[in-house]
Design a protein around this motif. Sequence first.
Motif, PDB file in Angstrom:
ATOM      1  N   TYR A 177       0.873  -1.238  -0.108  1.00 54.61           N
ATOM      2  CA  TYR A 177       0.057  -0.105  -0.008  1.00 54.61           C
ATOM      3  C   TYR A 177       0.922   1.202  -0.044  1.00 54.61           C
ATOM      4  CZ  TYR A 177      -4.424  -2.796   0.619  1.00 54.61           C
ATOM      5  OH  TYR A 177      -5.278  -3.535   0.435  1.00 54.61           O
ATOM      6  N   GLN A 179      -0.564   4.838  -0.654  1.00 57.49           N
ATOM      7  CA  GLN A 179      -1.014   6.211  -0.559  1.00 57.49           C
ATOM      8  C   GLN A 179      -0.905   6.696   1.009  1.00 57.49           C
ATOM      9  OE1 GLN A 179      -2.965   7.322  -3.299  1.00 57.49           O
ATOM     10  NE2 GLN A 179      -2.741   5.095  -4.143  1.00 57.49           N
ATOM     11  N   SER A 222       3.263   2.578   8.054  1.00 62.92           N
ATOM     12  CA  SER A 222       1.945   2.354   7.774  1.00 62.92           C
ATOM     13  C   SER A 222       1.858   0.969   7.725  1.00 62.92           C
ATOM     14  CB  SER A 222       1.499   3.289   6.610  1.00 62.92           C
ATOM     15  OG  SER A 222       0.356   3.108   6.088  1.00 62.92           O
ATOM     16  N   SER A 224      -0.871  -1.724   6.547  1.00 55.08           N
ATOM     17  CA  SER A 224      -2.143  -1.953   5.822  1.00 55.08           C
ATOM     18  C   SER A 224      -2.334  -3.617   5.560  1.00 55.08           C
ATOM     19  CB  SER A 224      -2.334  -1.299   4.391  1.00 55.08           C
ATOM     20  OG  SER A 224      -2.358   0.084   4.702  1.00 55.08           O
ATOM     21  N   GLU A 227      -0.523 -10.481   7.459  1.00 58.21           N
ATOM     22  CA  GLU A 227      -0.785 -11.686   7.245  1.00 58.21           C
ATOM     23  C   GLU A 227      -0.320 -12.647   8.435  1.00 58.21           C
ATOM     24  OE1 GLU A 227       0.559 -12.137   3.375  1.00 58.21           O
ATOM     25  OE2 GLU A 227      -1.403 -11.524   2.464  1.00 58.21           O
ATOM     26  N   VAL A 251       6.157   6.367  15.017  1.00 62.00           N
ATOM     27  CA  VAL A 251       4.757   6.717  14.943  1.00 62.00           C
ATOM     28  C   VAL A 251       4.143   5.588  13.571  1.00 62.00           C
ATOM     29  CG1 VAL A 251       3.102   8.373  14.191  1.00 62.00           C
ATOM     30  CG2 VAL A 251       5.266   9.289  15.189  1.00 62.00           C
ATOM     31  N   GLY A 254      -2.385   2.883  10.523  1.00 62.34           N
ATOM     32  CA  GLY A 254      -2.841   1.748   9.286  1.00 62.34           C
ATOM     33  C   GLY A 254      -3.957   0.915   9.500  1.00 62.34           C
ATOM     34  N   LEU A 277      -1.078  12.787  13.131  1.00 62.99           N
ATOM     35  CA  LEU A 277       0.417  12.891  13.061  1.00 62.99           C
ATOM     36  C   LEU A 277       0.806  14.478  13.298  1.00 62.99           C
ATOM     37  CD1 LEU A 277       3.297  11.541  12.158  1.00 62.99           C
ATOM     38  CD2 LEU A 277       2.339  11.996   9.644  1.00 62.99           C
TER      39      LEU A 277
HETATM   40  C1  B12 Z   1      -5.881   0.287  -3.155  1.00 66.51           C
HETATM   41  C2  B12 Z   1      -6.212  -0.890  -2.589  1.00 66.51           C
HETATM   42  C3  B12 Z   1      -5.205  -2.030  -2.893  1.00 66.51           C
HETATM   43  C4  B12 Z   1      -4.071  -1.749  -3.559  1.00 66.51           C
HETATM   44  C5  B12 Z   1      -2.729  -0.895  -3.057  1.00 66.51           C
HETATM   45  C6  B12 Z   1      -2.002  -0.393  -4.037  1.00 66.51           C
HETATM   46  C7  B12 Z   1      -1.099   0.753  -3.639  1.00 66.51           C
HETATM   47  N1  B12 Z   1      -0.284   1.260  -4.489  1.00 66.51           N
HETATM   48  O1  B12 Z   1      -1.308   1.283  -2.795  1.00 66.51           O
HETATM   49  C8  B12 Z   1      -3.532  -3.064  -3.400  1.00 66.51           C
HETATM   50  C9  B12 Z   1      -3.467  -3.879  -4.953  1.00 66.51           C
HETATM   51  C10 B12 Z   1      -2.187  -3.697  -2.763  1.00 66.51           C
HETATM   52  C11 B12 Z   1      -4.591  -4.132  -2.777  1.00 66.51           C
HETATM   53  C12 B12 Z   1      -4.617  -5.384  -2.380  1.00 66.51           C
HETATM   54  C13 B12 Z   1      -5.382  -5.974  -1.707  1.00 66.51           C
HETATM   55  N2  B12 Z   1      -6.638  -5.614  -1.383  1.00 66.51           N
HETATM   56 CO1  B12 Z   1      -7.025  -3.859  -1.245  1.00 66.51          CO
HETATM   57  N3  B12 Z   1      -7.585  -1.878  -0.981  1.00 66.51           N
HETATM   58  C14 B12 Z   1      -7.352  -1.095  -1.706  1.00 66.51           C
HETATM   59  C15 B12 Z   1      -8.278   0.070  -1.278  1.00 66.51           C
HETATM   60  C16 B12 Z   1      -9.470   0.379  -2.317  1.00 66.51           C
HETATM   61  C17 B12 Z   1      -7.689   1.667  -1.002  1.00 66.51           C
HETATM   62  C18 B12 Z   1      -6.600   1.612   0.237  1.00 66.51           C
HETATM   63  C19 B12 Z   1      -5.993   2.908   0.165  1.00 66.51           C
HETATM   64  O2  B12 Z   1      -5.054   3.338  -0.645  1.00 66.51           O
HETATM   65  N4  B12 Z   1      -6.689   3.901   0.618  1.00 66.51           N
HETATM   66  C20 B12 Z   1      -6.221   5.436   0.687  1.00 66.51           C
HETATM   67  C21 B12 Z   1      -5.451   5.634   1.800  1.00 66.51           C
HETATM   68  C22 B12 Z   1      -5.041   7.028   1.993  1.00 66.51           C
HETATM   69  O3  B12 Z   1      -6.410   5.413   3.150  1.00 66.51           O
HETATM   70  P1  B12 Z   1      -5.940   4.408   4.200  1.00 66.51           P
HETATM   71  O4  B12 Z   1      -5.024   3.307   3.935  1.00 66.51           O
HETATM   72  O5  B12 Z   1      -7.108   4.377   4.903  1.00 66.51           O
HETATM   73  O6  B12 Z   1      -5.026   5.371   5.181  1.00 66.51           O
HETATM   74  C23 B12 Z   1      -5.561   6.404   6.054  1.00 66.51           C
HETATM   75  C24 B12 Z   1      -5.651   6.313   7.551  1.00 66.51           C
HETATM   76  O7  B12 Z   1      -5.525   4.745   7.768  1.00 66.51           O
HETATM   77  C25 B12 Z   1      -4.281   6.713   7.937  1.00 66.51           C
HETATM   78  N5  B12 Z   1      -2.909   5.992   7.956  1.00 66.51           N
HETATM   79  C26 B12 Z   1      -2.645   4.658   7.385  1.00 66.51           C
HETATM   80  N6  B12 Z   1      -1.510   4.532   7.388  1.00 66.51           N
HETATM   81  C27 B12 Z   1      -0.995   5.257   8.381  1.00 66.51           C
HETATM   82  C28 B12 Z   1       0.259   5.530   8.767  1.00 66.51           C
HETATM   83  C29 B12 Z   1       0.503   6.610   9.771  1.00 66.51           C
HETATM   84  C30 B12 Z   1       2.008   6.965  10.361  1.00 66.51           C
HETATM   85  C31 B12 Z   1      -0.440   7.689   9.864  1.00 66.51           C
HETATM   86  C32 B12 Z   1      -0.119   8.992  10.591  1.00 66.51           C
HETATM   87  C33 B12 Z   1      -1.646   7.666   9.544  1.00 66.51           C
HETATM   88  C34 B12 Z   1      -2.020   6.443   8.537  1.00 66.51           C
HETATM   89  O8  B12 Z   1      -4.207   7.958   7.093  1.00 66.51           O
HETATM   90  C35 B12 Z   1      -4.767   7.457   6.045  1.00 66.51           C
HETATM   91  C36 B12 Z   1      -5.455   8.748   5.618  1.00 66.51           C
HETATM   92  O9  B12 Z   1      -6.642   9.225   6.683  1.00 66.51           O
HETATM   93  C37 B12 Z   1      -9.174  -0.360   0.062  1.00 66.51           C
HETATM   94  C38 B12 Z   1     -10.381   0.130   0.253  1.00 66.51           C
HETATM   95  C39 B12 Z   1     -10.357   0.876   1.581  1.00 66.51           C
HETATM   96  N7  B12 Z   1     -11.520   0.873   2.319  1.00 66.51           N
HETATM   97  O10 B12 Z   1      -9.328   1.473   2.131  1.00 66.51           O
HETATM   98  C40 B12 Z   1      -8.961  -2.019  -0.095  1.00 66.51           C
HETATM   99  C41 B12 Z   1      -8.935  -2.851   0.819  1.00 66.51           C
HETATM  100  C42 B12 Z   1      -8.073  -2.437   1.826  1.00 66.51           C
HETATM  101  N8  B12 Z   1      -8.254  -4.082   0.125  1.00 66.51           N
HETATM  102  C43 B12 Z   1      -8.924  -5.236   0.479  1.00 66.51           C
HETATM  103  C44 B12 Z   1      -8.455  -6.285   0.158  1.00 66.51           C
HETATM  104  C45 B12 Z   1      -9.522  -7.531   0.472  1.00 66.51           C
HETATM  105  C46 B12 Z   1      -7.245  -6.592  -0.820  1.00 66.51           C
HETATM  106  C47 B12 Z   1      -6.824  -7.767  -1.376  1.00 66.51           C
HETATM  107  C48 B12 Z   1      -6.780  -9.128  -0.308  1.00 66.51           C
HETATM  108  C49 B12 Z   1      -7.546  -8.071  -2.559  1.00 66.51           C
HETATM  109  C50 B12 Z   1      -7.137  -9.205  -3.174  1.00 66.51           C
HETATM  110  N9  B12 Z   1      -8.005 -10.518  -3.345  1.00 66.51           N
HETATM  111  O11 B12 Z   1      -6.252  -9.612  -3.714  1.00 66.51           O
HETATM  112  C51 B12 Z   1      -5.440  -7.323  -1.365  1.00 66.51           C
HETATM  113  C52 B12 Z   1      -4.498  -7.757  -0.297  1.00 66.51           C
HETATM  114  C53 B12 Z   1      -2.992  -7.575  -0.858  1.00 66.51           C
HETATM  115  C54 B12 Z   1      -1.957  -7.921   0.118  1.00 66.51           C
HETATM  116  N10 B12 Z   1      -2.034  -8.903   0.796  1.00 66.51           N
HETATM  117  O12 B12 Z   1      -0.989  -7.121   0.095  1.00 66.51           O
HETATM  118  C55 B12 Z   1     -10.099  -5.082   1.421  1.00 66.51           C
HETATM  119  C56 B12 Z   1      -9.684  -5.315   2.875  1.00 66.51           C
HETATM  120  C57 B12 Z   1     -10.406  -6.116   3.557  1.00 66.51           C
HETATM  121  C58 B12 Z   1     -10.093  -6.383   5.107  1.00 66.51           C
HETATM  122  N11 B12 Z   1     -10.572  -5.803   6.005  1.00 66.51           N
HETATM  123  O13 B12 Z   1      -9.112  -6.977   4.901  1.00 66.51           O
HETATM  124  C59 B12 Z   1     -10.318  -3.463   1.174  1.00 66.51           C
HETATM  125  C60 B12 Z   1     -10.960  -2.882   2.455  1.00 66.51           C
HETATM  126  C61 B12 Z   1     -11.195  -3.371   0.060  1.00 66.51           C
HETATM  127  C62 B12 Z   1     -12.720  -3.987   0.288  1.00 66.51           C
HETATM  128  N12 B12 Z   1     -13.725  -3.273   0.468  1.00 66.51           N
HETATM  129  O14 B12 Z   1     -12.875  -5.080   0.483  1.00 66.51           O
HETATM  130  N13 B12 Z   1      -5.805  -3.191  -2.182  1.00 66.51           N
END
Ligand code: B12
Length: 291
Positions: A177, A179, A222, A224, A227, A251, A254, A277
Motif C-alpha cells: 500500500y 497512498q 503504515s 495495511s 498476514e 509513529v 494503518g 500525525l
Molecule cells: C488500493 C487498495 C489496494 C491496492 C494498494 C495499491 C497501492 N499502490 O497502494 C492493492 C492492490 C495492494 C490491494 C490489494 C488487496 N486488497 Co486492497 N484495497 C485498496 C483500497 C481500495 C484503498 C486503500 C488506500 O490506498 N486507501 C487510501 C489511503 C490514503 O487510506 P488509508 O490506507 O485508509 O489510510 C488512512 C488512515 O488509515 C491513516 N493511515 C494509514 N496508515 C498510516 C500511517 C501513519 C503513520 C499515519 C499517521 C496515518 C496512517 O491515514 C490515511 C488517511 O486518512 C482499500 C479500500 C479501503 N477501504 O481502504 C482496499 C482494501 C483495503 N483491500 C482489500 C482487499 C480484500 C485486498 C486484497 C486481499 C484483494 C485480493 N483479493 O487480492 C489484496 C491484499 C493484498 C495484500 N495481501 O497485500 C479490502 C480489505 C478487507 C479487509 N478488512 O481485510 C479493502 C478494504 C477493500 C474492500 N472493500 O474489501 N488493495
Amino acid sequence: MNEYVSPKQVARAIGVSEASLKRWCDKGLIATARTAGGHRRLTLAAVVEFLRATGRPLVRPEVIGLPATCGQSDVVLTRAVDRLREALEDGDEARVRAVLFDLYLANHNIDAIGDKVIAPAFHEIGCRWESGDCEVFQERRACEVCMRALYYLSAALPPAPANAPHAIGATLEGDWYSQAVTLAELTLRQIGWRAASLGSGLPVVTLCNALARTRPRLFWLSVSVLEDVDRFVENYDRLFDVAQAHGVAMVVGGKMLSAAVRQRIRYSAYCDTLSHLVTFAQSITSEPGPA
Ligand code: B12
C-alpha cells in the motif's frame, strides 16, 4: 511542473498587470529571488503560498503549469470526495490533479485532504470493487494516478527550512500500500519537516539500517497488510529497538493495527489519521510555553 515562474507568467495566471505583480514582490508579499542579472525569480511554491494566503482566484492557471481547470471548481471537502472518486475511477489524471490542487489552493492542508477526501474516495472505490461496480484495473489505475498527482502536488509545497527536523517512513515487506505512506511524507513536509518516504514493501533489516544511518527525529510506519501477526510483531520489535537506541520517535498507523495488535507492540504514537500525525509531530518540536 516548472520550479520557477516569471512575474509576467504569474501576472497572466492571476489576471493582474505585471507592474502590480512586481510591486507585490517588492513589498515581500511573494517570496522573490533575483537572478545574477537582477531579474525577479519566483518559485512555484512561493506563488502557491501567496494564492493560499490571499484566496486570489486563478484566471489562467495553465500559464504557470497548474491544471487548466484549477480554481474553477468546488472546494468543499465533502463534495470533493465524489469528484475525486469519479476522476480516479475514470483514470483521469488531469481531473484528479485539479481536484487536489483546488483543495490545496483553497487553504485545505494535506492532512485534511488525505483524511477527508483521498481516504474516503478510496474507501468508496473499495466498496464499489467489492460490490462489482468497479473493476480491479480501475482500482489499480486509481492508485497510480493518485500517486502521480501527489508527486505533482508535492512540487508546490514550501521547501524545508535549514534547521527542519528530519523524518523517514515506510511500509514493511509484503505491504504494497502506497497512498498513506506518501501522504504522511507530504503532511510532515507541509508543517516544515524534512520528510522522505522510503516507499512500500521494505525488509525490516534495511529499515533498521536507514534508522541507524540517517538518525531521523521521527519514523512513521503504515500497516495495511498483516498476514502473520507473530512475524510482524517480531520484525517490528527489531525496528523499535533500533529506533529507541537512536532516540527516534516511532509513529504507527494503518487499518490493520487493531487494538489487539497494538497491545503487543511499543510505539511513541498511534495515529488513526494524518491530522493526528500533525498534532504529534508538532508536540515534539514545539518549545515548552511559559509556566
Ligand atoms: C488500493 C487498495 C489496494 C491496492 C494498494 C495499491 C497501492 N499502490 O497502494 C492493492 C492492490 C495492494 C490491494 C490489494 C488487496 N486488497 Co486492497 N484495497 C485498496 C483500497 C481500495 C484503498 C486503500 C488506500 O490506498 N486507501 C487510501 C489511503 C490514503 O487510506 P488509508 O490506507 O485508509 O489510510 C488512512 C488512515 O488509515 C491513516 N493511515 C494509514 N496508515 C498510516 C500511517 C501513519 C503513520 C499515519 C499517521 C496515518 C496512517 O491515514 C490515511 C488517511 O486518512 C482499500 C479500500 C479501503 N477501504 O481502504 C482496499 C482494501 C483495503 N483491500 C482489500 C482487499 C480484500 C485486498 C486484497 C486481499 C484483494 C485480493 N483479493 O487480492 C489484496 C491484499 C493484498 C495484500 N495481501 O497485500 C479490502 C480489505 C478487507 C479487509 N478488512 O481485510 C479493502 C478494504 C477493500 C474492500 N472493500 O474489501 N488493495
